[in-house]
Design an enzyme around this catalytic site. Structure first.
Site, PDB file in Angstrom:
ATOM      1  N   THR A 119      17.777  66.543  37.606  1.00 23.44           N
ATOM      2  CA  THR A 119      16.410  66.575  38.152  1.00 23.44           C
ATOM      3  C   THR A 119      15.411  67.053  37.096  1.00 23.44           C
ATOM      4  O   THR A 119      15.797  67.521  36.014  1.00 23.44           O
ATOM      5  CB  THR A 119      16.316  67.526  39.364  1.00 23.44           C
ATOM      6  OG1 THR A 119      16.458  68.869  38.891  1.00 23.44           O
ATOM      7  CG2 THR A 119      17.383  67.227  40.396  1.00 23.44           C
ATOM      8  N   CYS A 120      14.132  67.000  37.473  1.00 21.16           N
ATOM      9  CA  CYS A 120      13.076  67.414  36.542  1.00 21.16           C
ATOM     10  C   CYS A 120      12.839  68.917  36.569  1.00 21.16           C
ATOM     11  O   CYS A 120      11.906  69.407  35.927  1.00 21.16           O
ATOM     12  CB  CYS A 120      11.776  66.707  36.895  1.00 21.16           C
ATOM     13  SG  CYS A 120      11.908  64.946  36.717  1.00 21.16           S
ATOM     14  N   ASP A 121      13.618  69.650  37.340  1.00 23.60           N
ATOM     15  CA  ASP A 121      13.374  71.075  37.506  1.00 23.60           C
ATOM     16  C   ASP A 121      14.166  71.895  36.494  1.00 23.60           C
ATOM     17  O   ASP A 121      15.373  71.688  36.328  1.00 23.60           O
ATOM     18  CB  ASP A 121      13.796  71.463  38.941  1.00 23.60           C
ATOM     19  CG  ASP A 121      13.427  72.894  39.272  1.00 23.60           C
ATOM     20  OD1 ASP A 121      13.002  73.631  38.361  1.00 23.60           O
ATOM     21  OD2 ASP A 121      13.582  73.277  40.442  1.00 23.60           O
ATOM     22  N   SER A 122      13.514  72.833  35.831  1.00 24.28           N
ATOM     23  CA  SER A 122      14.193  73.688  34.851  1.00 24.28           C
ATOM     24  C   SER A 122      15.230  74.594  35.493  1.00 24.28           C
ATOM     25  O   SER A 122      16.108  75.136  34.816  1.00 24.28           O
ATOM     26  CB  SER A 122      13.176  74.570  34.123  1.00 24.28           C
ATOM     27  OG  SER A 122      12.372  73.794  33.300  1.00 24.28           O
TER      28      SER A 122
ATOM     29  N   ASN B 186      14.591  64.827  44.072  1.00 30.44           N
ATOM     30  CA  ASN B 186      14.148  63.821  43.090  1.00 30.44           C
ATOM     31  C   ASN B 186      14.586  62.413  43.519  1.00 30.44           C
ATOM     32  O   ASN B 186      14.619  61.492  42.700  1.00 30.44           O
ATOM     33  CB  ASN B 186      14.688  64.095  41.677  1.00 30.44           C
ATOM     34  CG  ASN B 186      13.903  65.146  40.909  1.00 30.44           C
ATOM     35  OD1 ASN B 186      13.885  65.152  39.687  1.00 30.44           O
ATOM     36  ND2 ASN B 186      13.246  66.053  41.599  1.00 30.44           N
TER      37      ASN B 186
END
Ligand SMILES: Cc1ncc(COP(=O)(O)O)c(C=O)c1O
Length: 389
Positions: free
Chosen positions: A339-342, A378
């Site tokens: 996903t785009c989440d850190s 996502n």
């Protein structure tokens, strides 16, 4: 955990025993598998079911469907003669597909919405759990159907399980007798007692303390004309993820002794293992889909992550072994999700040989509290299951 495990050294462990080892070897040799994928072994479900049956012969096994609700696992438990612990309408639908009669199924949720309660009663479930007077008041609605009610109590232990299940639920031992009376006054049966000393419990003495407490309660209840028919000792039985634990038979020896010492033979004993049965039959296979060197660490981006199968790292406080098929100098590495989440990082500080995009990584023991708590954040596709035996 700081290192991955080389696949070729797995022969001496039980991590990928039986058909799973052969299957994973083939995957490593010919990478034509579509990942991410969850391999599921029904023979391993059978082995785990048999092992816990043998470890506590007095206890009927009611598999905790919440740990993994895959139909293949649930149906295999039924084929072996097991029963179920369920906590929702959807879980009832899942077990009904095995053809089981619900009369001995345990609905273990101490707090049930009206819809959930109605549905369970309508589908023939009769054994329910309560731990407070407001929940007992809900029984009035079912005056036409006599229900068998277990009271869930909690105990104080000095040693905690990895996942605390005595925080949100369970009455004190002092509250048990008033609740049993209230159940009787409501026209239903006080049926017995239950507890859950916590999931991934590595201290068998916690069960021993709870069983001894149950004995005291059973005596008091008996003295007040409230006989106990069932003692449900819950789940909690541990799995060897990265820390070594004794085999289940050894782990359960003090539990067997406590049951013999404290619980009369005419009381039916039940256990509700979830993790112990469902963790090892499932193996996650992922691929590296991206790679970057950042601040001296090799970052690998896998096609499954913290929001999906690895959600067990967050909710179940778990770490899963990492199996690779590459040898060579280990590098300080990070495994992160797609996903785009850190936040979507599973392992930071892992030492593994350098991998390339397309390489496979394998994560055994990902059957319990993994896929069931994941999402498709996502809008990413979640892994399919493949039944390998
Ligand atoms: C009431 C109840 N029974 C059984 C289980 C299964 O526990 P475990 O997976 O630790 O065996 C749980 C887990 O949350 C539970 O809440």
């Amino acid at each position: 955990m700081t290192h991955s495990i080389d696949f070729s050294s797995l022969g001496t462990t039980t991590l990928l025993r039986g058909g799973k080892g052969d299957y994973v070897r083939d995957l490593f040799l010919d990478r034509k598998v579509t990942t991410p994928v969850l391999l599921i072994s029904r023979s391993e479900v059978r082995q785990n079911y048999d092992a816990i049956r043998a470890a506590i012969p007095r206890a009927a096994v009611h598999y905790a469907v919440k740990s993994n609700n895959h139909q293949a696992i649930v149906s295999e438990i039924r084929t072996q003669g097991g029963n179920f612990d369920i906590c929702s309408a959807a879980e009832i639908d899942t077990i009904l597909r095995t053809g089981i009669s619900t009369s001995e199924v345990i609905h273990s949720h101490p707090i049930k919405s009206q819809h959930e309660f109605d549905y369970a009663v309508e589908k023939g479930v009769r054994i329910f759990v309560v731990d407070n007077p407001e929940e007992v008041k809900k029984l009035a609605r079912y005056s036409d159907t006599r229900l068998k009610i277990l009271i869930r109590f909690r105990i104080n232990t000095n040693t905690r399980a990895v996942v605390n299940l005595q925080y949100k639920f369970g009455c004190t031992t002092d509250e048990v007798l008033p609740l049993a009376r209230q159940i009787k006054e409501a026209g239903h049966d006080y049926y017995g007692l239950c507890f859950h000393i916590g999931s991934q419990c590595i201290y068998p003495e916690n069960y021993v303390i709870a069983i001894a407490a149950a004995r005291g309660l059973i005596t008091t209840l008996n003295n007040h004309g409230l006989p106990t028919s069932m003692l449900d000792i819950g789940g909690g039985f541990p799995v060897e993820y990265v820390e070594p634990y004794p085999p289940i038979d050894e782990f359960c020896a003090p539990i067997r002794d406590a049951l013999d010492a404290h619980i009369a033979p005419d009381i039916k004993v039940v256990c509700e293992p979830g993790r112990y049965i469902s963790a090892s039959p499932v193996t996650l296979v992922c691929s590296v889909v991206g790679k970057a060197l950042r601040d001296g660490k090799m970052w690998y981006y896998l096609n499954d992550g913290l929001y999906s199968t690895f959600s067990g790292i967050v909710f179940d406080h778990c770490q899963y072994p990492v199996v690779t098929n590459l040898r060579g100098k280990e590098k300080l590495s990070v495994l992160s999700g797609p996903t785009c989440d850190s936040f979507d990082v599973m392992y930071d500080g892992l030492m593994i040989p350098e991998h390339n995009i397309g390489d496979i990584m394998v994560f055994p023991l990902t059957g319990a509290y993994c896929a069931v708590s994941g999402s498709d954040f996502n809008s990413l596709k979640r892994p399919d299951y493949v039944i390998i035996d």
